[in-house]
Motif scaffolding. Sequence first.
Motif, PDB file in Angstrom:
ATOM      1  N   ASN A 222      59.599  73.569  43.950  1.00 45.07           N
ATOM      2  CA  ASN A 222      59.004  73.537  42.609  1.00 45.07           C
ATOM      3  C   ASN A 222      59.324  72.206  41.949  1.00 45.07           C
ATOM      4  N   VAL A 223      58.308  71.587  41.337  1.00 34.76           N
ATOM      5  CA  VAL A 223      58.525  70.351  40.592  1.00 34.76           C
ATOM      6  C   VAL A 223      58.016  70.544  39.165  1.00 34.76           C
ATOM      7  N   PRO A 224      58.644  69.905  38.185  1.00 35.03           N
ATOM      8  CA  PRO A 224      58.237  70.085  36.788  1.00 35.03           C
ATOM      9  C   PRO A 224      56.922  69.382  36.467  1.00 35.03           C
ATOM     10  N   LEU A 225      56.256  69.883  35.427  1.00 36.02           N
ATOM     11  CA  LEU A 225      55.052  69.256  34.878  1.00 36.02           C
ATOM     12  C   LEU A 225      55.438  68.532  33.590  1.00 36.02           C
ATOM     13  N   HIS A 226      55.005  67.278  33.460  1.00 40.48           N
ATOM     14  CA  HIS A 226      55.259  66.487  32.259  1.00 40.48           C
ATOM     15  C   HIS A 226      53.942  66.198  31.554  1.00 40.48           C
ATOM     16  N   VAL A 227      53.833  66.613  30.301  1.00 33.70           N
ATOM     17  CA  VAL A 227      52.636  66.359  29.511  1.00 33.70           C
ATOM     18  C   VAL A 227      52.808  65.039  28.771  1.00 33.70           C
ATOM     19  N   VAL A 228      51.834  64.139  28.912  1.00 34.91           N
ATOM     20  CA  VAL A 228      51.857  62.859  28.209  1.00 34.91           C
ATOM     21  C   VAL A 228      50.538  62.677  27.468  1.00 34.91           C
ATOM     22  N   GLY A 229      50.554  61.790  26.488  1.00 33.94           N
ATOM     23  CA  GLY A 229      49.333  61.475  25.746  1.00 33.94           C
ATOM     24  C   GLY A 229      49.071  62.375  24.569  1.00 33.94           C
ATOM     25  N   ASP A 230      49.963  63.345  24.297  1.00 34.74           N
ATOM     26  CA  ASP A 230      49.721  64.248  23.167  1.00 34.74           C
ATOM     27  C   ASP A 230      49.786  63.518  21.829  1.00 34.74           C
ATOM     28  N   ASP A 231      50.535  62.409  21.770  1.00 33.97           N
ATOM     29  CA  ASP A 231      50.621  61.645  20.522  1.00 33.97           C
ATOM     30  C   ASP A 231      49.362  60.811  20.268  1.00 33.97           C
ATOM     31  N   LYS A 232      48.499  60.676  21.274  1.00 30.85           N
ATOM     32  CA  LYS A 232      47.269  59.906  21.132  1.00 30.85           C
ATOM     33  C   LYS A 232      46.027  60.787  21.230  1.00 30.85           C
TER      34      LYS A 232
ATOM     35  N   ALA B 229      43.068  62.836  20.318  1.00 34.15           N
ATOM     36  CA  ALA B 229      42.259  63.019  19.106  1.00 34.15           C
ATOM     37  C   ALA B 229      42.055  64.498  18.791  1.00 34.15           C
ATOM     38  N   ALA B 230      41.954  65.327  19.822  1.00 30.89           N
ATOM     39  CA  ALA B 230      41.746  66.753  19.598  1.00 30.89           C
ATOM     40  C   ALA B 230      42.907  67.369  18.825  1.00 30.89           C
ATOM     41  N   ILE B 231      44.106  66.824  19.010  1.00 30.80           N
ATOM     42  CA  ILE B 231      45.288  67.331  18.304  1.00 30.80           C
ATOM     43  C   ILE B 231      45.477  66.613  16.966  1.00 30.80           C
ATOM     44  N   LYS B 232      45.331  65.280  16.984  1.00 31.60           N
ATOM     45  CA  LYS B 232      45.599  64.489  15.779  1.00 31.60           C
ATOM     46  C   LYS B 232      44.503  64.619  14.726  1.00 31.60           C
ATOM     47  N   ASP B 233      43.245  64.589  15.161  1.00 34.20           N
ATOM     48  CA  ASP B 233      42.136  64.507  14.216  1.00 34.20           C
ATOM     49  C   ASP B 233      41.348  65.793  14.044  1.00 34.20           C
ATOM     50  N   HIS B 234      41.508  66.718  14.960  1.00 36.19           N
ATOM     51  CA  HIS B 234      40.691  67.930  14.900  1.00 36.19           C
ATOM     52  C   HIS B 234      41.521  69.203  14.830  1.00 36.19           C
TER      53      HIS B 234
ATOM     54  N   ILE C  26      46.837  64.093  28.599  1.00 38.34           N
ATOM     55  CA  ILE C  26      45.851  64.785  27.757  1.00 38.34           C
ATOM     56  C   ILE C  26      45.301  63.864  26.666  1.00 38.34           C
ATOM     57  N   THR C  27      45.429  62.551  26.876  1.00 34.40           N
ATOM     58  CA  THR C  27      44.950  61.603  25.860  1.00 34.40           C
ATOM     59  C   THR C  27      43.501  61.872  25.479  1.00 34.40           C
ATOM     60  N   ASN C  28      42.647  62.112  26.457  1.00 36.12           N
ATOM     61  CA  ASN C  28      41.207  62.248  26.204  1.00 36.12           C
ATOM     62  C   ASN C  28      40.701  63.679  26.309  1.00 36.12           C
ATOM     63  N   ILE C  29      41.594  64.640  26.270  1.00 33.61           N
ATOM     64  CA  ILE C  29      41.178  66.031  26.378  1.00 33.61           C
ATOM     65  C   ILE C  29      40.420  66.450  25.119  1.00 33.61           C
ATOM     66  N   GLU C  30      39.414  67.282  25.277  1.00 31.88           N
ATOM     67  CA  GLU C  30      38.611  67.739  24.151  1.00 31.88           C
ATOM     68  C   GLU C  30      39.098  69.096  23.656  1.00 31.88           C
TER      69      GLU C  30
ATOM     70  N   LEU D  96      47.381  74.557  31.086  1.00 28.69           N
ATOM     71  CA  LEU D  96      47.460  73.945  29.755  1.00 28.69           C
ATOM     72  C   LEU D  96      46.128  74.144  29.034  1.00 28.69           C
ATOM     73  N   SER D  97      46.183  74.284  27.710  1.00 31.98           N
ATOM     74  CA  SER D  97      44.955  74.363  26.913  1.00 31.98           C
ATOM     75  C   SER D  97      45.194  73.744  25.537  1.00 31.98           C
ATOM     76  N   VAL D  98      44.097  73.292  24.927  1.00 39.31           N
ATOM     77  CA  VAL D  98      44.134  72.791  23.552  1.00 39.31           C
ATOM     78  C   VAL D  98      43.091  73.573  22.766  1.00 39.31           C
ATOM     79  N   THR D  99      43.542  74.332  21.785  1.00 38.16           N
ATOM     80  CA  THR D  99      42.649  75.186  21.015  1.00 38.16           C
ATOM     81  C   THR D  99      42.750  74.860  19.528  1.00 38.16           C
ATOM     82  N   LYS D 100      41.787  75.331  18.770  1.00 38.14           N
ATOM     83  CA  LYS D 100      41.797  75.140  17.328  1.00 38.14           C
ATOM     84  C   LYS D 100      42.965  75.896  16.725  1.00 38.14           C
ATOM     85  N   SER D 101      43.700  75.232  15.857  1.00 40.17           N
ATOM     86  CA  SER D 101      44.833  75.890  15.212  1.00 40.17           C
ATOM     87  C   SER D 101      44.351  77.048  14.355  1.00 40.17           C
TER      88      SER D 101
END
Length: 223
Positions: free
Chosen positions: A106-116, A118-123, A151-155, A187-192
């Motif tokens: 088993n190897v860990p998963l590292h999430v990067v790009g969440d600070d950039k 747009a789906a999280i920051k702007d939407h 996930i920088t460009n994830i919608e 992983l998923s990105v949903t509307k808060s």
Amino acid sequence: MSDFTLTASVRNDLGKGASRRLRRANQQVPAIIYGGEAAPESIAVDKTSFYKAIEDEAFFSSLITIEVAGKPQQVVVRDLQRHPYKPLVTHADFMRVDATHEITLNVPLHVVGDDKCAAIKDHDGELHVLANEVEISCLPKDLPEYLEIDITNIELGTTLHLSDLKVPAGVTLVALTHGEDHDNAILSVTKSKVRVEEDDDAPEAPEAPESKSDGAEGEDKSE
């Protein structure tokens, strides 16, 4: 890949009592090395270097060199037994690796790009991490410390699955070898969700009028 080296001695005094005495001495951790063509070997690992090593996440997904009586062996961690309530490791299991045979780990998963993202920051998106590690198979030389999810460009509204992971050459995701039904979401990105709080100052709704009975209250209808 991180370089971890531990020193150990051969453990001839075996059994639960011997392991307990070893831990009480507070200098070594009882352990075992198994796998490959050699017989299992009971060892005692230097406690200081061992406890320092397990603080690093990469220790659990890296090749480790254990020098037993001066003879180096390459291993991976297979299991750690921990004390039920004290921050102590009571026993460690290491498996020998062979450069010509694949290992499963088993190897860990590292999430990067969440600070950039747009789906999280702007939407007003919300990140949901559904898996923290994945099982892989590869030759020892190809073993990654972790797998990265950018996930920088994830919608907004996107769900990523195992098949969306970018894995290095020579690395196989074990679950996907069992068919498409095992392509699990990671992983998923949903509307808060907006939580509406009740306003204490809002006017109370009027009470519903009492229903009238067929006869007057207290009237005796019997003749």
